[in-house]
Design an enzyme around this catalytic site. Structure first.
Site, PDB file in Angstrom:
ATOM      1  N   SER A 186      45.150  30.847  81.103  1.00 37.05           N
ATOM      2  CA  SER A 186      44.683  31.904  80.119  1.00 37.05           C
ATOM      3  C   SER A 186      45.641  31.591  78.893  1.00 37.05           C
ATOM      4  O   SER A 186      46.514  31.014  78.849  1.00 37.05           O
ATOM      5  CB  SER A 186      45.152  33.192  80.669  1.00 37.05           C
ATOM      6  OG  SER A 186      45.075  34.263  79.508  1.00 37.05           O
ATOM      7  N   TYR A 198      51.927  38.904  83.641  1.00 38.22           N
ATOM      8  CA  TYR A 198      50.811  38.256  84.013  1.00 38.22           C
ATOM      9  C   TYR A 198      50.946  36.835  83.177  1.00 38.22           C
ATOM     10  O   TYR A 198      50.606  35.902  83.557  1.00 38.22           O
ATOM     11  CB  TYR A 198      49.721  39.113  83.564  1.00 38.22           C
ATOM     12  CG  TYR A 198      48.362  38.338  83.363  1.00 38.22           C
ATOM     13  CD1 TYR A 198      47.555  37.970  84.608  1.00 38.22           C
ATOM     14  CD2 TYR A 198      47.821  37.860  82.206  1.00 38.22           C
ATOM     15  CE1 TYR A 198      46.368  37.164  84.483  1.00 38.22           C
ATOM     16  CE2 TYR A 198      46.809  37.122  82.280  1.00 38.22           C
ATOM     17  CZ  TYR A 198      45.890  36.800  83.385  1.00 38.22           C
ATOM     18  OH  TYR A 198      44.906  36.322  83.260  1.00 38.22           O
TER      19      TYR A 198
END
Lengths: 254, 538
Positions: free
Chosen positions: A147, A160
């Site tokens: 990501s 995250y």
């Protein structure tokens, strides 16, 4: 086998019910992928996804359940998945991951541990296992869903982002490790994706749909790109983001 | 073959480097990422085995295999016997995925000029035939010569031409081995009159897991069946160790060539239909990149070997059978990915077209310039860069002219114009069940990998070809869907039957055979859900 354009005839997806995985498999089965193994947490949803793929033309769809909070099992899970695929798989997609809990005050250590395990420890162990199997079979592609959150970790979701940064780095190093073995590793860095995982969260600029990510991954594999940014120009956006001084970076809207 | 011998590890049959012996051992242990060692090294006689990344001439879909270089037919037999053993493994490790892998662990490889994945086997054993290089004497009456399968047509031509003989059939490069020419049943510019390569082979020695078979087209029915299954069988029936080829007599190393230029495809095809049969060799080059004018401006070259009388008594006459030495020009590195772009292709095609005379008859041309224009530049495939290229060649019946036109049109419209196109007429099919030619037309197109529309447009073309009763050439294929193979090659089951007769465990197999499902067609238990069936949702 992979064909001249890198299109697979068999695929294994770890995290097989994720929206990106579903979109990617839909496109692959519409092309020439006939053997699919879906591995994930929720048996019911796996079976539903498997049924859809079978309807779409896949001739062999198997499901495997596993628990991504137990990295010590990752090797066995991968072996089970490969056995379910008939021993070999052309393309393996690592789509395991979850966001951290939205927090109001302070970090929850237990949630940080779980996020680190699910986004880094389990995928890393599974990738190590996959790479070994694929090197032995002499050909294969591994796609790792990373990501942009890991490119420069934002305060808003840093447990995250930090774990994604870890798996991103691990995958790139693995790509070097397996160079020349017939196996390649591709790291996908999407921006904000409208999906189950991000439902209820405010979309970031340049948000994309799972279908757009799937198409970018297909093209990236075709062109043998090591890092696949979705959309492509995020590569340049993040050149700038990485250079922002911390005082400005902190003030960016979450 | 004694069964005890089959149990010997590979390292005892052929000396292996230590690293290789270790990775052999690893096959039974837990999977680990190996440290790649010495991948680019060509195996030598004293150190014959190594792990190498292999791909076809198109440089797509690479896979890694252990490459062994047997010194003779006996060693080939031992390798095959070993590869055909059931993978027993150690007790308790039966769940290891590598043991569930499909059969097919060994395949032969010559000079690697198949464009796709025919001469590679991911994770398996690849038999480099380059040491099977014997060149026998030429029978002065019938032109028969027995050669090792690893002999290149280049070496065979250099051996035969000074004695007044030439190979009966040659593809567009002389850098293919005799073994490869048999396995792909290659065709040349004379197919419309003289058929493909195996129609000029009197006998082959075929090493199989069940022993050596010396078979020819005139033998007993089952021998002839094995011979024809091997002709075009893509190496799946066994490893060809040697072949007896019927050479053709020539007086010189020169060709007498007629050249004609055409402004459109229809006139070209009409001319070829009307008068090809008057020429022994015929081929047309078609420009797919021109932006203006009618589709398919083209250059047709047709000719035959020049008799000695045509050379006169000058320098040419004295050097009647001389063959130019290789130019030594090579492409050193994969080109930057955009080198073969549309501008370069268009300029090249323009030059090629303008260079050709509008109409010229009986011009003398050196043999290698006529047959092998591309061999002048070594490793020309590197011009297509890192991503490589695919060649798409199909054959279709005499009414397939419209399909030829649509193939050129649809790929150009998809933004992927072919950089090189070759059109030719085929004579009747050859007897091999997987032999490619069909009486009618064949068109070969080259595409650099890259344009996003290319994979889809080729898939649609496959369907049109299959629907028209045509087929694509497996020696060039790297992307056909297995679903269409049966329609294109309705006799594929005959190949499988022949394979099973000499290789009951189907230990021979390639990336191509696995990709196209050639190892499964018509096998009992095809509808078996597979070994993973019981694990669903476990």
């Amino acid at each position: 086998m992979l064909d001249a354009f890198g299109h697979p005839q068999s695929a294994l997806v770890l995290g097989g019910t994720s929206d990106i995985a579903t979109a990617l498999l839909g496109a692959l089965v519409a092309d020439r992928c006939r053997t699919v193994v879906l591995a994930g947490r929720d048996d019911g949803r796996l079976r539903a996804a498997a049924a859809r793929l079978a309807d779409a033309g896949a001739t062999s769809v198997e499901t495997v359940t596993f628990d991504a909070t137990r990295p010590e099992d990752a090797d066995r899970v991968v072996a089970r998945c490969l056995a379910a695929a008939g021993g070999q798989v052309d393309l393996a997609v690592m789509a395991v991951g979850r966001l951290d809990q939205p927090r109001r005050d302070g970090l929850d250590p237990a949630d940080v541990a779980a996020v680190a395990t699910v986004n880094f420890a389990w995928p890393a162990a599974a990738l190590a296992s996959l790479a070994g199997h694929l090197c032995e079979q002499g050909q294969g592609r591994i796609v790792v869903l990373s990501s942009v959150a890991g490119v420069r970790v934002r305060p808003a979701n840093f447990p995250y982002g930090a774990a994604k940064r870890g798996i991103d780095a691990f995958a790139l190093a693995l790509a070097d490790e397996v160079a020349g073995s017939g196996v390649s590793v591709h790291v996908v860095r999407p921006g904000f994706v409208h999906s189950k995982m991000t439902a209820g969260r405010r979309a970031a600029p340049f948000a994309v749909t799972p279908a757009e990510v799937a198409e970018a991954v297909r093209r990236g594999i075709e062109r043998d790109e090591r890092i696949i940014w979705v959309p492509g120009f995020l590569r340049w956006v993040f050149v700038g983001m990485r250079l922002l001084p911390p005082a400005l970076w902190r003030r960016l809207p979450a | 073959m004694s069964s005890g011998e089959g149990g010997r590890p590979l390292a005892e049959i052929i000396e292996l480097p230590d690293a290789q012996a270790r990775s052999e051992a690893n096959l039974r242990g837990p999977a680990r990422v190996p440290r790649p060692t010495a991948r680019r090294r060509r195996p030598t006689a004293c150190q014959p085995a190594s792990t190498r990344v292999l791909s076809g001439w198109g440089r797509t879909a690479p896979s890694v295999a252990t490459v062994v270089r047997p010194a003779d037919g006996r060693q080939v037999l031992e390798l095959l016997a070993r590869a055909s053993e059931p993978s027993d493994g150690t007790p308790g490790s039966g769940s290891h995925p590598s043991q569930l892998a499909p059969a097919g662990r060994i395949i032969a490889r010559g000079l690697g000029r198949s464009y796709g994945d025919a001469a590679q086997r991911a994770g398996g054993l690849v038999v480099d035939t380059s040491a099977l290089d014997s060149l026998g004497p030429i029978d002065p009456d019938r032109g028969l010569v027995e050669v090792g399968s690893g002999v290149g047509l280049d070496a065979l031509i250099r051996h035969a031409l000074p004695k007044g003989w030439f190979v009966p059939v040659t593809p567009g490069t002389r850098h293919v081995t005799v073994g490869g020419a048999v396995a792909a049943d290659v065709h040349g510019k004379n197919h419309h009159l003289e058929g493909s390569f195996c129609s000029h082979v009197a006998e082959i020695a075929l090493a199989t897991p069940t022993g050596m078979h010396v078979v020819g087209p005139d033998g007993a029915p089952e021998e002839a069946a094995l011979f024809w299954a091997t002709a075009g069988g893509m190496g799946l029936t066994g490893v060809v160790v040697s072949a007896t080829v019927r050479l053709v007599p020539v007086e010189t190393s020169w060709m007498l060539v007629d050249t004609e230029r055409f402004d459109d495809l229809d006139t070209l095809m009409a001319t070829m239909e009307a008068s090809d049969d008057r020429y022994r060799y015929s081929v047309a080059w078609v420009d797919c990149s021109a932006r203006r004018g009618p589709l398919g401006r083209s250059v047709l070259t047709r000719g035959d070997h020049a008799p000695r009388a045509a050379l006169g008594t000058g320098r040419r006459g004295r050097r009647a059978v001389a063959l130019a030495s290789p130019s030594g020009l090579r492409v050193p590195l994969p080109a930057p990915s955009r080198l073969v772009n549309s501008h370069i292709v268009r300029a090249f095609n323009e030059a090629w077209f303008r260079r050709a005379p509008r109409h010229q008859t009986a011009a003398l041309q050196p043999l290698d310039a006529f047959f092998y224009p591309l061999d002048g530049l070594g490793d020309w495939n590197l011009l297509y860069g890192r991503a490589g290229f695919v060649q798409y060649q199909f054959a279709v019946g005499p009414d397939g002219g419209e399909l030829v036109r649509r193939a050129i049109q649809s790929t150009t419209e998809a933004g992927a114009p072919s950089s090189l196109a070759v059109l030719k007429r085929f004579g009747p099919s050859d007897p091999g069940p997987l032999s490619f030619p069909i009486a009618g037309w064949t068109l070969a197109l080259d595409f650099p990998v890259g344009p996003p529309g290319l994979p889809g447009v080729l898939d649609r073309l496959d369907e049109m070809v299959a629907e028209a009763g045509g087929r694509v050439y497996l020696a060039k294929d790297a992307r056909l869907r297995p679903e269409l193979l049966g329609a294109m090659y309705p006799r594929a089951a005959e190949l499988l039957a022949a394979r099973l007769s000499v290789d009951p465990t189907l230990s021979l197999g390639s990336d191509l055979s696995r990709r196209l499902g050639l190892d499964d067609l018509g096998r009992p238990g095809d509808d078996d859900p597979g070994p993973g069936g019981g694990l669903a949702g476990a």
